[in-house]
Scaffold this active site. Structure first.
Site, PDB file in Angstrom:
ATOM      1  N   ARG A 164      59.261 -16.486  26.638  1.00  0.00           N
ATOM      2  CA  ARG A 164      58.838 -17.472  27.655  1.00  0.00           C
ATOM      3  C   ARG A 164      58.209 -16.798  28.885  1.00  0.00           C
ATOM      4  O   ARG A 164      58.406 -17.247  30.015  1.00  0.00           O
ATOM      5  CB  ARG A 164      60.031 -18.325  28.120  1.00  0.00           C
ATOM      6  CG  ARG A 164      60.556 -19.309  27.099  1.00  0.00           C
ATOM      7  CD  ARG A 164      59.530 -20.394  26.790  1.00  0.00           C
ATOM      8  NE  ARG A 164      60.112 -21.509  26.073  1.00  0.00           N
ATOM      9  CZ  ARG A 164      60.286 -21.568  24.761  1.00  0.00           C
ATOM     10  NH1 ARG A 164      59.904 -20.555  24.005  1.00  0.00           N
ATOM     11  NH2 ARG A 164      60.814 -22.634  24.203  1.00  0.00           N
ATOM     12  N   SER A 235      62.800 -27.898  27.853  1.00  0.00           N
ATOM     13  CA  SER A 235      63.921 -27.060  28.299  1.00  0.00           C
ATOM     14  C   SER A 235      63.791 -26.787  29.793  1.00  0.00           C
ATOM     15  O   SER A 235      62.747 -26.304  30.233  1.00  0.00           O
ATOM     16  CB  SER A 235      63.899 -25.717  27.585  1.00  0.00           C
ATOM     17  OG  SER A 235      63.988 -25.891  26.200  1.00  0.00           O
ATOM     18  N   GLU A 334      62.976 -22.794  33.809  1.00  0.00           N
ATOM     19  CA  GLU A 334      61.876 -22.495  32.886  1.00  0.00           C
ATOM     20  C   GLU A 334      60.532 -23.100  33.335  1.00  0.00           C
ATOM     21  O   GLU A 334      59.537 -22.379  33.382  1.00  0.00           O
ATOM     22  CB  GLU A 334      62.265 -22.970  31.484  1.00  0.00           C
ATOM     23  CG  GLU A 334      61.616 -22.174  30.384  1.00  0.00           C
ATOM     24  CD  GLU A 334      60.336 -22.812  29.953  1.00  0.00           C
ATOM     25  OE1 GLU A 334      59.332 -22.095  29.861  1.00  0.00           O
ATOM     26  OE2 GLU A 334      60.306 -24.031  29.722  1.00  0.00           O
TER      27      GLU A 334
END
Ligand code: EPU
Length: 340
Positions: A164, A235, A334
């Site tokens: 990520r 998320s 995130e």
């Protein structure tokens, strides 16, 4: 290209937070983009970029110019017997690209079906799901420098891809605008079915790319809320990577705790499941100040009443504090914040 003043962005972000941009424009060509870049430079205003708005938390007031990347186009650059190289405009929809690739017999992206957002946003956070990350297919990322408006390309090795993460979130943030992504896809299907949830849905029988695509869509639809009906940005936290000794201490206390290998040249480490930590801390399905933690996936914060960013962020920091107190693990947000 038309620059509008005081534009409502609530429908441009899947978390549906109320937000207004001081100035807004949509760019469909590199010339448009260059024009937008010199417009902000002349006025010394901040510049912000938006793709599908599915991985952002927007402030209520966004000063400066919000540029929505709408550069389209899908082009086969080269073909060989075993692979194909395609160049995709940053403004193309990611899921539509996955469908197009599959229908042409270009394989690899099927595990990444139904991820919301645009192609240009995919390398920024190195999107990943069901055992596959987009970095595996990226050959090159094309874009324009913000300071000079110069077209440059980055080879995959220069993109600093990690879980990520990428150079576009770090060193090149506010310096580079992605205009197209060049992907190398396979003409020979190779199944990636190691992810347990995927195996459960696939069951018996020969595995084809279409079956993986359908299984991924089925799992995602059963676990993740559709942002069209329940506002969310996927998320909300990254799965934390923790040092080995902390992992061992936690694994002894919680024998059922899921974890994955994350060792690197820095040393041994383990990735934990943020959803599991949040779930164990008692947050799954809970609603606090109007923000609901999704009942099928504790990593997703939903915003059914379309409340502003500060409410979502308050609830997120309550979760972070409780997880830290219970497990000693810090959860990192995130999605990217825009405006502050
Ligand atoms: N789990 C719980 N409680 C929950 C949800 C999950 O205990 O409420 C447990 C599961 O049983 C499993 C583990 O946590 O053992 C991991 O859960 P899951 O397989 O659902 O995946 P995840 O690690 O929570 C990641 C990505 C998702 C991606 C899935 C599938 C991140 C931050 N998230 O979630 O990506 O779809 O894997 O590959 O890495 C996104 O980025 O927006 C996103 C949805």
């Amino acid at each position: 290209m038309q620059i509008q003043r005081d534009v409502d962005l609530q429908s441009c972000n899947t978390l549906a937070v109320p937000s207004r941009a001081e100035f807004f424009c949509s760019v469909t060509t590199i010339d448009d983009l260059r024009e937008a870049l010199s417009w902000v430079q002349k006025r010394q205003l901040p510049l912000h970029l938006l793709g599908g708005g599915s991985n952002v938390v927007l402030d209520p007031e966004i000063p400066g110019l919000m540029v929505r990347m709408d550069i389209r186009g899908r082009e086969v650059v080269s073909q060989a017997h075993d692979h194909v190289v395609v160049r995709i405009g940053a403004g193309e929809n990611w899921h539509q690209l996955v469908e197009w690739a599959l229908s042409n017999g270009f394989y690899g992206l099927e595990n990444l079906a139904l991820i919301p957002g645009t192609v240009g946003a995919a390398p920024v956070q190195n999107i990943g799901a069901y055992g596959v990350e987009v970095s595996r297919f990226i050959e090159r990322v094309d874009g324009v420098t913000i300071s000079e408006g110069e077209e440059i390309s980055l080879r995959a090795e220069e993109c600093e891809f990690a879980y990520r993460d990428s150079v576009f979130k770090n060193r090149l943030r506010s310096r580079f605008v992605i205009t197209a992504v060049v992907l190398r896809l396979s003409r020979r299907f190779q199944a990636h079915t190691s992810y347990p949830a995927l195996q459960d849905v696939l069951g018996e029988g020969p595995v084809t790319a279409e079956r993986i695509f359908n299984a991924v869509c089925q799992v995602r639809r059963s676990k993740l809320p559709d942002p069209e009906t329940i506002p969310n940005c996927g998320s909300f936290f990254k799965n934390p990577i923790v040092p080995w000794d902390l992992y061992e201490a936690l694994a002894e206390r919680y024998p059922g705790m899921p974890s994955y290998d994350a060792s690197s040249n820095i040393g041994p480490a383990r990735k934990l499941a943020a959803a599991w930590l949040i779930d164990q801390a008692g947050w799954k399905g809970k609603a606090v100040h109007g923000i609901k933690i999704h009942q099928h996936q504790a990593l997703v914060l939903t915003n059914p009443s379309r409340l502003p960013a500060d409410v979502v962020l308050d609830v997120a920091s309550m979760i972070q504090m409780e997880v830290k107190a219970k497990f000693g693990v810090l959860l990192e947000m995130e999605p990217q914040r825009i405006g502050s």
